[in-house]
Write a protein that holds these residues in place. Structure first.
Motif, PDB file in Angstrom:
ATOM      1  N   VAL A 140       0.788  -1.238   0.107  1.00 45.82           N
ATOM      2  CA  VAL A 140      -0.035   0.185  -0.050  1.00 45.82           C
ATOM      3  C   VAL A 140       1.049   1.255   0.006  1.00 45.82           C
ATOM      4  O   VAL A 140       1.855   1.198   0.766  1.00 45.82           O
ATOM      5  CB  VAL A 140      -0.787  -0.054   1.082  1.00 45.82           C
TER       6      VAL A 140
ATOM      7  N   ALA B 287       1.854   4.839   0.868  1.00 41.46           N
ATOM      8  CA  ALA B 287       1.416   5.778   1.778  1.00 41.46           C
ATOM      9  C   ALA B 287       2.570   6.794   2.165  1.00 41.46           C
ATOM     10  O   ALA B 287       2.862   7.129   3.311  1.00 41.46           O
ATOM     11  CB  ALA B 287       1.099   4.942   3.269  1.00 41.46           C
TER      12      ALA B 287
ATOM     13  N   GLU C 239      -7.665   0.984   3.042  1.00 45.20           N
ATOM     14  CA  GLU C 239      -6.038   0.968   4.034  1.00 45.20           C
ATOM     15  C   GLU C 239      -6.242   0.718   5.112  1.00 45.20           C
ATOM     16  O   GLU C 239      -7.288   1.132   5.682  1.00 45.20           O
ATOM     17  CB  GLU C 239      -5.414   2.010   3.391  1.00 45.20           C
TER      18      GLU C 239
ATOM     19  N   TRP D  51       5.714   2.791   4.118  1.00 45.95           N
ATOM     20  CA  TRP D  51       4.603   2.328   5.158  1.00 45.95           C
ATOM     21  C   TRP D  51       4.614   3.029   6.408  1.00 45.95           C
ATOM     22  O   TRP D  51       3.499   2.895   7.149  1.00 45.95           O
ATOM     23  CB  TRP D  51       4.232   0.912   4.876  1.00 45.95           C
TER      24      TRP D  51
ATOM     25  N   ALA E  15       1.200   1.596   7.763  1.00 45.52           N
ATOM     26  CA  ALA E  15      -0.026   1.304   7.038  1.00 45.52           C
ATOM     27  C   ALA E  15       0.202   0.073   6.113  1.00 45.52           C
ATOM     28  O   ALA E  15       1.209  -0.383   5.824  1.00 45.52           O
ATOM     29  CB  ALA E  15      -0.279   2.398   5.857  1.00 45.52           C
TER      30      ALA E  15
ATOM     31  N   GLY F  28      -2.180  -3.336   3.621  1.00 47.35           N
ATOM     32  CA  GLY F  28      -3.429  -3.662   3.073  1.00 47.35           C
ATOM     33  C   GLY F  28      -3.461  -5.412   3.457  1.00 47.35           C
ATOM     34  O   GLY F  28      -2.678  -5.920   3.926  1.00 47.35           O
TER      35      GLY F  28
ATOM     36  N   THR G 205      -8.215  -5.855  -0.945  1.00 47.06           N
ATOM     37  CA  THR G 205      -7.908  -4.947  -1.687  1.00 47.06           C
ATOM     38  C   THR G 205      -8.069  -5.303  -3.192  1.00 47.06           C
ATOM     39  O   THR G 205      -7.623  -6.083  -3.473  1.00 47.06           O
ATOM     40  CB  THR G 205      -6.464  -4.459  -1.638  1.00 47.06           C
TER      41      THR G 205
END
Length: 284
Positions: free
Chosen positions: A33, A35, A60, A236, A266, A268, A273
């Motif tokens: 993910v 971020a 997320e 992340w 962060a 996923g 997703t």
């Protein structure tokens, strides 16, 4: 109204253990993910109390942990926070938190416990435009705690949030109301004004705010001044560091300082997703 809100949050809080297990498993092997801009996020207690009007990204997930230590001539203590939140729907996030630690009030012995378990919902009402700020509303509910520092009763809150960009500087305004039992100090209004500014070419931002809690019944307002920084340490992960002081206690000779440190990641969850299928190159 309190009974209805209590029923909703009981359902949310009962799901805390499941969300924690699911989140820890996914964080150990996260889906990619992006971020990179998370260092610009102004999030509650990370490291300042004033937050911005933007939920996390759709689908997320984010894990946060932090410590807040109090030093000085007055009360001393160390409080910890664990939080999971997710953008389960567009323009909105929901999350659960557990806070606990130890405190040593001035002149008394040390006591510890779980302060509360909480759930929140943050919904973005409008994105910022040329003429209008970004707007959001946040709803919170907290259970009673356990031990010497635990809340004695349920608490519920609602906060309006606005964010306005002035060049690279962003300014945030928060205003709301908190329902709390008399044993926990009673109901109070809360207001905050904060700002954040990115630093040069580095993925880092400086944040500062003034935050106030004004009791509805007798009692003086509680006022904090805070400053901190958020640093993007990987794609992340974000590290936050901050300093805070409660201004209204200084006139009693309690020169108090709080040190805040935390980290957020962060990630996923595979399967949640949505990834579009790769086109078949053999099809003309």
């Amino acid at each position: 109204m309190r009974a209805v809100a209590r029923g909703v949050v009981q359902a949310l809080v009962r799901g805390v253990p499941g969300m924690i297990v699911l989140g820890l498993g996914a964080a150990a092997a996260p889906a990619p993910v992006v971020a990179q801009e998370d260092f610009r996020a102004a999030e509650l207690d990370r490291p300042t109390r004033v937050e911005d009007a933007y939920p996390i990204k759709f689908r997320e997930w984010e894990f946060q942990s932090g410590l807040r230590g109090s030093l000085g001539e007055g009360d001393r203590g160390l409080l910890g926070l664990l939080e999971f939140k997710t953008g389960l729907f567009r323009n909105g996030q929901m999350g659960v938190e557990i806070e606990g630690g130890v405190e040593r009030p001035s002149g008394d012995g040390t006591g510890g416990g779980v302060e509360s378990a909480s759930a929140h919902l943050l919904y973005g009402l409008a994105r910022e435009t040329v003429s209008l700020p970004g707007l959001a509303v946040r709803l919170d509910a907290s259970t009673p705690g356990a031990g010497a520092i635990g809340h004695d009763d349920w608490q519920f809150g609602a906060t309006g949030i606005a964010t306005r960009s002035l060049g690279r500087l962003r300014v945030h305004g928060n205003g709301g109301y908190r329902l709390a039992g008399e044993a926990d100090g009673g109901d109070y209004f809360r207001f905050g004004l904060g700002a954040d500014y990115p630093l040069g070419l580095f993925s880092r931002a400086i944040l500062a705010d003034l935050y106030l809690e004004a009791p509805v019944s007798a009692g003086r307002a509680r006022v904090w001044a805070e400053i901190g920084t958020r640093l993007q340490v990987s794609n992340w992960s974000v590290l936050d560091l901050g300093l805070a002081t409660r201004i209204d206690e200084w006139d009693e000779g309690n020169a108090n300082i709080e040190i805040v440190v935390g980290v957020s990641r962060a990630f996923g969850i595979p399967g949640l997703t949505r990834v579009p299928p790769y086109p078949n190159p053999t099809i003309p």
